[in-house]
Design a protein around this motif. Sequence first.
Motif, short mmCIF file in Angstrom:
data_model
loop_
_atom_site.label_atom_id
_atom_site.label_comp_id
_atom_site.label_asym_id
_atom_site.label_seq_id
_atom_site.Cartn_x
_atom_site.Cartn_y
_atom_site.Cartn_z
N HIS A 244 0.83 -1.21 0.00
CA HIS A 244 0.00 0.00 0.00
C HIS A 244 0.86 1.26 0.00
N GLY A 248 0.66 4.01 -2.95
CA GLY A 248 0.17 5.33 -2.58
C GLY A 248 1.20 6.43 -2.67
N PHE A 300 -7.84 10.47 1.83
CA PHE A 300 -7.88 9.68 0.59
C PHE A 300 -7.26 8.30 0.78
N GLN A 301 -6.10 8.25 1.39
CA GLN A 301 -5.40 6.98 1.57
C GLN A 301 -6.16 6.06 2.53
N TRP A 304 -9.15 4.57 0.72
CA TRP A 304 -8.76 3.59 -0.29
C TRP A 304 -8.34 2.27 0.36
N ASN A 307 -11.33 0.29 2.12
CA ASN A 307 -12.27 -0.37 1.21
C ASN A 307 -11.59 -1.35 0.26
N ASP A 308 -10.30 -1.56 0.41
CA ASP A 308 -9.56 -2.43 -0.52
C ASP A 308 -9.88 -3.90 -0.27
#
Length: 377
Positions: A244, A248, A300-301, A304, A307-308
């Motif tokens: 991640h 990112g 934002f991170q 993301w 919900n990954d």
Amino acid sequence: MDNIAGTKSCLVWAVNLAALALVLLWTIPTFGLLVSSFRDRDQISTSGWWRAPMSAESTGFERAGTAADQVAEGDLWVISGELLQEGQGLRAWGTSSRDPSAYTPGETVALKDGQELTVSETGTYRLTSPTEFTETRGMRIFLTTLDPPRFTTENYARVIGAEGLGRAFMNTFTVTIPATVIPILIAAFAAYALAWMEFPGRALLVAGVVGLLVVPLQLALIPLLKLHNDIGLGKGYMGIWLAHTGFGLPLAIYLLRNYMVGLPREIIESARVDGATEFQIFRRIILPLSFPALASFAIFQFLWVWNDLLVATVFLGNSSDQLVMTGVLRELLGSRGGDWEILAASAFISIAVPLFVFFAMQKYLVRGLLAGSVKGG
């Protein structure tokens, strides 16, 4: 000047209307999903969420009693009972699936061997026969009913009570928090160096970061997993944190670098003249002024990573003690994914934490914007 002012006013109205349309475009389906999460499966399959407060028409069947339920009334053998649930209204009924609405409530229908069937408006039925019944399985009576709106919390209870969801919730936190903090720390240092430090090859590094923005995530999954296996990381939390972080970092560096470039040069030059080191400038000037950008990327991170499902499946595994929330909810829905009421409830349970984080960070974001706009004396 009047024309220019009038044009500006029209543009403002156009922007406001476009923003309103976008808000409605996202809010209305979200509200519909929320309403659906409190409806039962039958009503979701027969009517849209906008009809949730209204009664809905549905067709199904109930079975009449068997020979064990018959009673003798003179020369007739009678089986009787109730077909409707509380609150339902009968619109029509039938004895065949080809025409389930063939008869009206209260109508008496002749069947085989002299049998007769009557279904009243209240849902009571009366099946009579001149000879004793021998069936061990009751006949099907098809009903077209008007069902009252039904709302339930059973969907949420089923999702929350799913086996392994609590462990998956903690696994998701274990993955998300480090996978949000690590790239922000690395990207902040890198962005400051690319924005304010002079060294050979800086332009090439900026171009490389921009180029990495367009690399598809799916393209790097298998090579990165192979690299993890070769260096001994395998599947685990360290591997998914690094994955991640790698995915990112390009966007984080790009956003933070663009924000830091716009900071007042005079403040940084004055600090250097006063003898401040690069780390002191970064820690005492750049970080406080860059808090809005840091908070924006953190939101934002976090969303993301929370919900990954794809990266978690590849780098963490599918065992019961490694599943994240999205993995447990996927297994709860099954391979066909037809339980729409479970899907709706799962969606709102999964976004509860991201919504909390968003509103909490939004407060700090506004505070950071105000702090960066005030000049000290």
